[in-house]
Motif scaffolding. Structure first.
Motif, PDB file in Angstrom:
ATOM      1  N   VAL A 128       1.082  -1.297  -0.115  1.00  0.00           N
ATOM      2  CA  VAL A 128       0.078  -0.349   0.241  1.00  0.00           C
ATOM      3  C   VAL A 128       0.792   1.350   0.616  1.00  0.00           C
ATOM      4  CG1 VAL A 128      -2.006   1.089   0.696  1.00  0.00           C
ATOM      5  CG2 VAL A 128      -1.987  -1.154   1.223  1.00  0.00           C
ATOM      6  N   HIS A 129       1.836   1.268   0.973  1.00  0.00           N
ATOM      7  CA  HIS A 129       2.562   2.386   1.380  1.00  0.00           C
ATOM      8  C   HIS A 129       4.517   2.083   1.384  1.00  0.00           C
ATOM      9  CE1 HIS A 129      -0.951   4.909   2.232  1.00  0.00           C
ATOM     10  NE2 HIS A 129      -1.016   4.172   3.133  1.00  0.00           N
ATOM     11  N   PRO A 130       4.600   2.543   0.706  1.00  0.00           N
ATOM     12  CA  PRO A 130       6.240   2.540   0.920  1.00  0.00           C
ATOM     13  C   PRO A 130       6.326   2.213   2.557  1.00  0.00           C
ATOM     14  CG  PRO A 130       6.405   4.116  -0.023  1.00  0.00           C
ATOM     15  CD  PRO A 130       5.190   3.912   0.329  1.00  0.00           C
ATOM     16  N   PRO A 131       7.304   1.227   3.481  1.00  0.00           N
ATOM     17  CA  PRO A 131       8.082   0.830   4.488  1.00  0.00           C
ATOM     18  C   PRO A 131       7.720   2.140   5.696  1.00  0.00           C
ATOM     19  CG  PRO A 131       8.891  -1.111   3.106  1.00  0.00           C
ATOM     20  CD  PRO A 131       8.147   0.131   2.443  1.00  0.00           C
ATOM     21  N   THR A 132       7.971   3.176   4.695  1.00  0.00           N
ATOM     22  CA  THR A 132       9.146   3.907   5.469  1.00  0.00           C
ATOM     23  C   THR A 132       7.665   5.299   6.475  1.00  0.00           C
ATOM     24  OG1 THR A 132       8.529   5.573   3.423  1.00  0.00           O
ATOM     25  CG2 THR A 132      10.923   5.297   4.139  1.00  0.00           C
ATOM     26  N   HIS A 133       6.606   4.703   5.563  1.00  0.00           N
ATOM     27  CA  HIS A 133       5.274   5.417   5.761  1.00  0.00           C
ATOM     28  C   HIS A 133       4.974   4.480   6.885  1.00  0.00           C
ATOM     29  CE1 HIS A 133       0.562   6.771   5.962  1.00  0.00           C
ATOM     30  NE2 HIS A 133       0.403   4.996   6.023  1.00  0.00           N
ATOM     31  N   GLY A 134       5.218   3.182   7.315  1.00  0.00           N
ATOM     32  CA  GLY A 134       4.591   2.452   8.625  1.00  0.00           C
ATOM     33  C   GLY A 134       5.289   3.400   9.490  1.00  0.00           C
ATOM     34  N   ARG A 135       6.833   2.795   9.309  1.00  0.00           N
ATOM     35  CA  ARG A 135       7.900   3.605  10.130  1.00  0.00           C
ATOM     36  C   ARG A 135       7.423   4.302  10.959  1.00  0.00           C
ATOM     37  NH1 ARG A 135      13.651   3.216   8.093  1.00  0.00           N
ATOM     38  NH2 ARG A 135      14.055   2.463  10.725  1.00  0.00           N
ATOM     39  N   ALA A 136       7.163   5.700  10.420  1.00  0.00           N
ATOM     40  CA  ALA A 136       7.523   6.491  10.514  1.00  0.00           C
ATOM     41  C   ALA A 136       5.888   6.615  12.232  1.00  0.00           C
ATOM     42  CB  ALA A 136       6.500   7.970   9.984  1.00  0.00           C
ATOM     43  N   ILE A 137       4.866   6.075  12.381  1.00  0.00           N
ATOM     44  CA  ILE A 137       3.787   5.658  12.457  1.00  0.00           C
ATOM     45  C   ILE A 137       4.044   4.797  13.801  1.00  0.00           C
ATOM     46  CG2 ILE A 137       1.746   4.645  13.078  1.00  0.00           C
ATOM     47  CD1 ILE A 137       0.545   5.585  10.035  1.00  0.00           C
ATOM     48  N   LEU A 138       4.530   3.764  13.341  1.00  0.00           N
ATOM     49  CA  LEU A 138       4.933   3.202  14.542  1.00  0.00           C
ATOM     50  C   LEU A 138       6.203   3.195  15.224  1.00  0.00           C
ATOM     51  CD1 LEU A 138       5.569  -0.266  12.834  1.00  0.00           C
ATOM     52  CD2 LEU A 138       3.456   0.038  14.098  1.00  0.00           C
ATOM     53  N   HIS A 139       7.215   4.723  15.346  1.00  0.00           N
ATOM     54  CA  HIS A 139       7.977   4.827  15.593  1.00  0.00           C
ATOM     55  C   HIS A 139       7.780   6.400  17.162  1.00  0.00           C
ATOM     56  CE1 HIS A 139      11.888   4.086  14.605  1.00  0.00           C
ATOM     57  NE2 HIS A 139      11.594   2.973  13.604  1.00  0.00           N
ATOM     58  N   ALA A 140       6.443   6.977  16.287  1.00  0.00           N
ATOM     59  CA  ALA A 140       6.431   7.892  17.061  1.00  0.00           C
ATOM     60  C   ALA A 140       5.298   7.168  18.177  1.00  0.00           C
ATOM     61  CB  ALA A 140       5.209   8.709  16.015  1.00  0.00           C
ATOM     62  N   LEU A 141       4.810   5.732  17.318  1.00  0.00           N
ATOM     63  CA  LEU A 141       4.015   5.116  19.021  1.00  0.00           C
ATOM     64  C   LEU A 141       4.723   4.923  20.082  1.00  0.00           C
ATOM     65  CD1 LEU A 141       1.226   4.628  20.638  1.00  0.00           C
ATOM     66  CD2 LEU A 141       1.297   1.800  18.902  1.00  0.00           C
ATOM     67  N   ALA A 142       5.792   4.760  19.602  1.00  0.00           N
ATOM     68  CA  ALA A 142       6.768   4.331  20.722  1.00  0.00           C
ATOM     69  C   ALA A 142       7.804   4.926  21.589  1.00  0.00           C
ATOM     70  CB  ALA A 142       8.063   2.888  19.226  1.00  0.00           C
ATOM     71  N   LYS A 143       7.426   6.018  20.886  1.00  0.00           N
ATOM     72  CA  LYS A 143       7.764   7.132  21.571  1.00  0.00           C
ATOM     73  C   LYS A 143       7.421   8.311  22.586  1.00  0.00           C
ATOM     74  CE  LYS A 143       9.612  11.877  20.997  1.00  0.00           C
ATOM     75  NZ  LYS A 143       9.660  12.989  20.379  1.00  0.00           N
ATOM     76  N   GLU A 144       6.007   7.000  22.148  1.00  0.00           N
ATOM     77  CA  GLU A 144       4.510   7.656  23.050  1.00  0.00           C
ATOM     78  C   GLU A 144       5.167   5.938  24.705  1.00  0.00           C
ATOM     79  OE1 GLU A 144       0.849   8.173  22.319  1.00  0.00           O
ATOM     80  OE2 GLU A 144       0.903   8.784  20.579  1.00  0.00           O
ATOM     81  N   PHE A 145       5.076   5.049  24.003  1.00  0.00           N
ATOM     82  CA  PHE A 145       5.568   4.226  25.315  1.00  0.00           C
ATOM     83  C   PHE A 145       6.461   4.387  25.876  1.00  0.00           C
ATOM     84  CE2 PHE A 145       2.427   0.839  22.548  1.00  0.00           C
ATOM     85  CZ  PHE A 145       1.136   1.806  22.188  1.00  0.00           C
TER      86      PHE A 145
END
Length: 348
Positions: A314-331
């Protein structure tokens, strides 16, 4: 033990010795039921004859693949119909991105044919090296990539089926079903409102018959997939294939508490994840993933771990990585990730 040869019309092998029946009494789940006999037909004519043979003796029939299924649909006390001889697999010449496979072909064998053409079978379960496509169809199997690609039902285009009375039919997703299924559809129509009112709204449902899909599309393919051999014996399957992703990125996301798990799964969905696997605290403890090396640094005291795979579906993996990195930062948790194919495979 020397198997008893069946009458010529049955075209196969009959097993009745207790030692020969024992392996068919169990599967990967907790259920056990020793069959009265086992038949290994060599071809469709043998399946038809075996069903008639069982009818004459008042025996139930249970279709059997590799026995990797856990719910118990592959064990029974009547006739076990071993379809392992139906293992031919070939690309479909009438159109790209499709493959015909016998019910006894393993998921891995089908995937190998697909990958030779630059494609793959998305819903492969983890038992792909052993499970058969007939079993995959029987229980609407799904592996880690069902998160992004859906279960087997979404990828079946046609089925060759032998019905209980020995009738051979081809069920094609793009063609009207045989009269018996049209009659069934008509009988269900008055009950459609109550059926839909109680239907679970979930990503994957392999419990019972797919009446919701059958009522919507009128395709007997949807009904047969997941029916555990109770509506007919599947002998061949036409699968649609997906282009193999050119890029894959694996992310291990520690989840501090189970209360945060829905947020993590929702983030994986927004990230366009192809795969999403949940590893709970007990698994992390038993597998010793809390101590030592990269895993220990990542897992720590997390209550769960999400293993997410991103690809370019659907998207380049960079799109998803940004979302997961943001959540990991919250966690306030570190991620463990890999794009290198060998390293990604090692994480899996």
């Amino acid at each position: 033990m020397t198997p008893t040869t069946l009458p010529p019309a049955l075209r196969g092998i009959l097993l009745t010795d207790p030692d020969a029946l024992a392996p068919y009494a169990t599967a990967s789940g907790p259920f056990r039921a020793t069959p009265q006999a086992v038949v290994r037909p060599r071809d469709t004519e043998g399946v038809v004859a075996a069903l008639a043979w069982a009818r004459d003796r008042g025996m139930d029939v249970v279709a059997r693949g590799a026995g990797t299924g856990m719910p118990g649909g592959n064990v029974g006390r009547g006739l076990a119909l071993d379809l392992s001889a139906f293992d031919a697999t070939r690309s479909e010449p009438s159109g790209p991105g499709r493959v015909w496979a016998g019910a006894g072909a393993t998921g891995a064998a089908i995937d190998a044919v697909a990958r030779a053409d630059g494609r793959f079978v998305p819903p492969l379960p983890s038992s792909a090296e052993r499970c058969t496509v007939g079993g995959m169809v029987a229980n609407n199997a799904a592996g880690a990539r069902s998160f992004g690609y859906g279960s087997v039902r979404s990828w079946v285009e046609a089925l060759d089926v032998v019905l209980a009375d020995g009738t051979e039919v081809r069920l094609d997703r793009g063609a009207p079903p045989p009269p018996i299924f049209l009659d069934l559809l008509a009988s269900l129509a008055p009950h459609e409102p109550s059926i839909r009112a109680g239907w679970p709204d979930v990503r994957k449902n392999s419990s019972g018959y797919a009446l919701d899909r059958f009522l919507t599309h009128g395709s007997a393919v949807d009904l047969l997939v997941g029916s555990e051999g109770t509506l007919g014996i599947v002998t061949r399957v036409l699968l649609r294939l997906a282009p193999a992703p050119t890029t894959r990125h694996v992310v291990l996301l520690p989840v501090p508490s189970l209360e945060e798990l829905p947020r993590a799964v929702e983030a994986a969905s927004r990230a366009g994840a192809a795969a999403c696997e949940f590893l709970g605290a007990r698994f992390l403890d038993v597998a010793g993933l809390r101590t030592g090396g990269d895993f220990g640094d990542t897992v720590g005291d997390a209550e769960a771990l999400l293993m997410v795979e991103l690809d370019d579906r659907v998207h380049p993996p960079t799109h998803g990585r940004a979302i997961l990195h943001a959540l990991a930062k919250e966690f306030r948790r570190p991620l463990l990730e890999a794009s290198d194919p060998a390293r990604a495979a090692a994480l899996w």
